[in-house]
Design a protein around this motif. Structure first.
Motif, PDB file in Angstrom:
ATOM      1  N   PRO A 139     -14.845 -57.529  67.352  1.00  0.00           N
ATOM      2  CA  PRO A 139     -15.057 -57.053  68.718  1.00  0.00           C
ATOM      3  C   PRO A 139     -14.930 -58.140  69.776  1.00  0.00           C
ATOM      4  N   ALA A 140     -15.159 -59.403  69.404  1.00  0.00           N
ATOM      5  CA  ALA A 140     -15.032 -60.498  70.373  1.00  0.00           C
ATOM      6  C   ALA A 140     -13.603 -60.621  70.885  1.00  0.00           C
ATOM      7  N   HIS A 141     -12.638 -60.221  70.054  1.00  0.00           N
ATOM      8  CA  HIS A 141     -11.232 -60.256  70.440  1.00  0.00           C
ATOM      9  C   HIS A 141     -10.666 -58.848  70.609  1.00  0.00           C
ATOM     10  N   ASP A 142     -11.560 -57.857  70.726  1.00  0.00           N
ATOM     11  CA  ASP A 142     -11.176 -56.465  70.987  1.00  0.00           C
ATOM     12  C   ASP A 142     -10.304 -55.891  69.865  1.00  0.00           C
ATOM     13  N   LEU A 143     -10.548 -56.310  68.618  1.00  0.00           N
ATOM     14  CA  LEU A 143      -9.776 -55.824  67.480  1.00  0.00           C
ATOM     15  C   LEU A 143     -10.684 -55.025  66.550  1.00  0.00           C
ATOM     16  N   THR A 144     -10.317 -53.784  66.307  1.00  0.00           N
ATOM     17  CA  THR A 144     -11.086 -52.886  65.452  1.00  0.00           C
ATOM     18  C   THR A 144     -10.253 -52.484  64.248  1.00  0.00           C
ATOM     19  N   LEU A 145     -10.856 -52.573  63.067  1.00  0.00           N
ATOM     20  CA  LEU A 145     -10.169 -52.234  61.826  1.00  0.00           C
ATOM     21  C   LEU A 145     -10.420 -50.775  61.469  1.00  0.00           C
ATOM     22  N   ALA A 146      -9.355 -50.074  61.089  1.00  0.00           N
ATOM     23  CA  ALA A 146      -9.463 -48.696  60.605  1.00  0.00           C
ATOM     24  C   ALA A 146      -8.764 -48.612  59.252  1.00  0.00           C
ATOM     25  N   LEU A 147      -9.434 -48.007  58.266  1.00  0.00           N
ATOM     26  CA  LEU A 147      -8.917 -47.959  56.900  1.00  0.00           C
ATOM     27  C   LEU A 147      -8.843 -46.530  56.398  1.00  0.00           C
ATOM     28  N   GLY A 148      -7.836 -46.279  55.545  1.00  0.00           N
ATOM     29  CA  GLY A 148      -7.760 -44.981  54.899  1.00  0.00           C
ATOM     30  C   GLY A 148      -8.699 -44.907  53.716  1.00  0.00           C
ATOM     31  N   SER A 149      -8.694 -45.966  52.885  1.00  0.00           N
ATOM     32  CA  SER A 149      -9.566 -46.006  51.713  1.00  0.00           C
ATOM     33  C   SER A 149      -9.771 -47.451  51.281  1.00  0.00           C
ATOM     34  N   VAL A 150     -10.828 -47.665  50.472  1.00  0.00           N
ATOM     35  CA  VAL A 150     -11.194 -49.005  49.998  1.00  0.00           C
ATOM     36  C   VAL A 150     -11.532 -48.918  48.518  1.00  0.00           C
ATOM     37  N   TYR A 151     -11.049 -49.889  47.718  1.00  0.00           N
ATOM     38  CA  TYR A 151     -11.352 -49.948  46.293  1.00  0.00           C
ATOM     39  C   TYR A 151     -11.868 -51.344  45.959  1.00  0.00           C
ATOM     40  N   LEU A 152     -12.998 -51.420  45.265  1.00  0.00           N
ATOM     41  CA  LEU A 152     -13.584 -52.689  44.850  1.00  0.00           C
ATOM     42  C   LEU A 152     -13.250 -52.961  43.393  1.00  0.00           C
ATOM     43  N   GLU A 153     -12.784 -54.186  43.105  1.00  0.00           N
ATOM     44  CA  GLU A 153     -12.506 -54.620  41.744  1.00  0.00           C
ATOM     45  C   GLU A 153     -13.336 -55.875  41.479  1.00  0.00           C
TER      46      GLU A 153
ATOM     47  N   LEU B  62      -7.385 -52.542  50.229  1.00  0.00           N
ATOM     48  CA  LEU B  62      -7.457 -51.703  51.422  1.00  0.00           C
ATOM     49  C   LEU B  62      -6.169 -50.903  51.536  1.00  0.00           C
ATOM     50  N   LYS B  63      -6.299 -49.604  51.776  1.00  0.00           N
ATOM     51  CA  LYS B  63      -5.138 -48.732  51.926  1.00  0.00           C
ATOM     52  C   LYS B  63      -5.075 -48.184  53.355  1.00  0.00           C
ATOM     53  N   ASP B  64      -3.842 -47.990  53.833  1.00  0.00           N
ATOM     54  CA  ASP B  64      -3.613 -47.471  55.186  1.00  0.00           C
ATOM     55  C   ASP B  64      -4.390 -48.313  56.196  1.00  0.00           C
TER      56      ASP B  64
ATOM     57  N   ALA C  85      -0.220 -52.938  61.301  1.00  0.00           N
ATOM     58  CA  ALA C  85      -0.439 -51.850  60.355  1.00  0.00           C
ATOM     59  C   ALA C  85       0.236 -52.186  59.040  1.00  0.00           C
ATOM     60  N   PHE C  86      -0.452 -51.915  57.924  1.00  0.00           N
ATOM     61  CA  PHE C  86       0.086 -52.158  56.596  1.00  0.00           C
ATOM     62  C   PHE C  86      -0.265 -50.980  55.704  1.00  0.00           C
ATOM     63  N   GLU C  87       0.574 -50.730  54.714  1.00  0.00           N
ATOM     64  CA  GLU C  87       0.244 -49.700  53.730  1.00  0.00           C
ATOM     65  C   GLU C  87      -0.940 -50.133  52.886  1.00  0.00           C
ATOM     66  N   SER C  88      -0.975 -51.422  52.511  1.00  0.00           N
ATOM     67  CA  SER C  88      -2.088 -51.904  51.694  1.00  0.00           C
ATOM     68  C   SER C  88      -2.238 -53.405  51.846  1.00  0.00           C
ATOM     69  N   ALA C  89      -3.424 -53.889  51.565  1.00  0.00           N
ATOM     70  CA  ALA C  89      -3.716 -55.323  51.563  1.00  0.00           C
ATOM     71  C   ALA C  89      -4.837 -55.575  50.569  1.00  0.00           C
ATOM     72  N   SER C  90      -4.830 -56.768  49.971  1.00  0.00           N
ATOM     73  CA  SER C  90      -5.881 -57.164  49.038  1.00  0.00           C
ATOM     74  C   SER C  90      -6.670 -58.308  49.654  1.00  0.00           C
ATOM     75  N   VAL C  91      -7.984 -58.258  49.498  1.00  0.00           N
ATOM     76  CA  VAL C  91      -8.854 -59.281  50.063  1.00  0.00           C
ATOM     77  C   VAL C  91      -9.778 -59.792  48.965  1.00  0.00           C
TER      78      VAL C  91
ATOM     79  N   VAL D  43      -4.039 -60.904  51.080  1.00  0.00           N
ATOM     80  CA  VAL D  43      -2.652 -60.779  50.618  1.00  0.00           C
ATOM     81  C   VAL D  43      -2.112 -59.430  51.079  1.00  0.00           C
ATOM     82  N   VAL D  44      -1.008 -59.474  51.809  1.00  0.00           N
ATOM     83  CA  VAL D  44      -0.315 -58.258  52.244  1.00  0.00           C
ATOM     84  C   VAL D  44       0.998 -58.177  51.483  1.00  0.00           C
ATOM     85  N   ASN D  45       1.192 -57.090  50.745  1.00  0.00           N
ATOM     86  CA  ASN D  45       2.380 -56.940  49.907  1.00  0.00           C
ATOM     87  C   ASN D  45       3.396 -55.982  50.527  1.00  0.00           C
ATOM     88  N   ARG D  46       4.655 -56.422  50.505  1.00  0.00           N
ATOM     89  CA  ARG D  46       5.818 -55.587  50.814  1.00  0.00           C
ATOM     90  C   ARG D  46       5.779 -54.931  52.195  1.00  0.00           C
TER      91      ARG D  46
END
Length: 201
Positions: free
Chosen positions: A11-25, A37-39, A53-59, A77-80
């Motif tokens: 919020p300090a830089h006016d950036l808000t994250l929105a996600l479609g779904s989250v999976y923990l490994e 993270l998806k969508d 915007a990315f289809e998926s990313a791993s954190v 990591v952002v793939n493809r």
């Protein structure tokens, strides 16, 4: 999902994250936990537009932080993704990832440079409320890059590009590998490495 969105929004830089779904490994206690993270959409609320915007990313996350109920990213990591780089007739530059590139307005790299500026600082010097202050590396792998040059009236596709931004010895080092013709070739056509000097340096 809402908790992850809240913890990784800026919020300090006016950036808000929105996600479609989250999976923990987290296969073992000694292993580093990872969330997929998806969508993924990062929205600039001040300018009311999509920043990235990315289809998926791993954190990958800090084990100790997660045990304390905290989200402390170490590597992203952002793939493809599809990267679009456009030079307009007036020499202004627009950059976009996937569907995030605005169709009708110039992009001044503000959101990207702000993230890189903060990442280039040491953890002690980074803003205290910045959600990525403990981040060590951002990787973009197996990306394609579409380049449009409206000054030269040319466009071309870079079929594969890998990019990494890594904190190293109090510097932020950029390493890039580009495959200009054959994306399946074992070795890239071009490799480059540079030190990013942010506004705070």
């Amino acid at each position: 999902r809402k908790y992850i969105e809240s913890e990784l929004s800026d919020p300090a830089h006016d950036l808000t994250l929105a996600l479609g779904s989250v999976y923990l490994e987290w296969s073992a206690l000694e292993a580093r936990p990872q969330i997929t993270l998806k969508d993924v959409r990062l929205i600039n609320t001040k300018k009311d537009r999509l920043a990235f915007a990315f289809e998926s990313a791993s954190v990958s996350l800090s084990r100790g932080g997660l045990l304390l109920g905290q989200i402390v990213p170490r590597t992203i990591v952002v793939n493809r993704p599809l990267i679009a780089l456009i030079r307009e007739a007036d020499n202004s530059i627009r950059l976009g990832f996937s569907q995030s590139l605005p169709e009708d307005e110039g992009e001044d790299f503000g959101d990207l440079f702000q993230i890189l500026d903060d990442l280039s600082r040491t953890e002690a010097d980074a803003p205290k409320d910045w959600p990525l202050r403990s981040l060590r590396m951002i990787m973009i792998t197996d990306a394609r890059m579409m380049v449009e040059d409206h000054v030269l009236n040319q466009s071309w596709l870079v079929p594969k590009i890998d990019v990494a931004f890594q904190k190293r010895n109090k510097n932020l080092v950029l390493a890039a590998s580009l495959w200009l013709e054959d994306a399946l070739a074992k070795e890239p056509t071009l490799k480059a490495e540079a030190v990013y000097s942010g506004a705070g340096k």
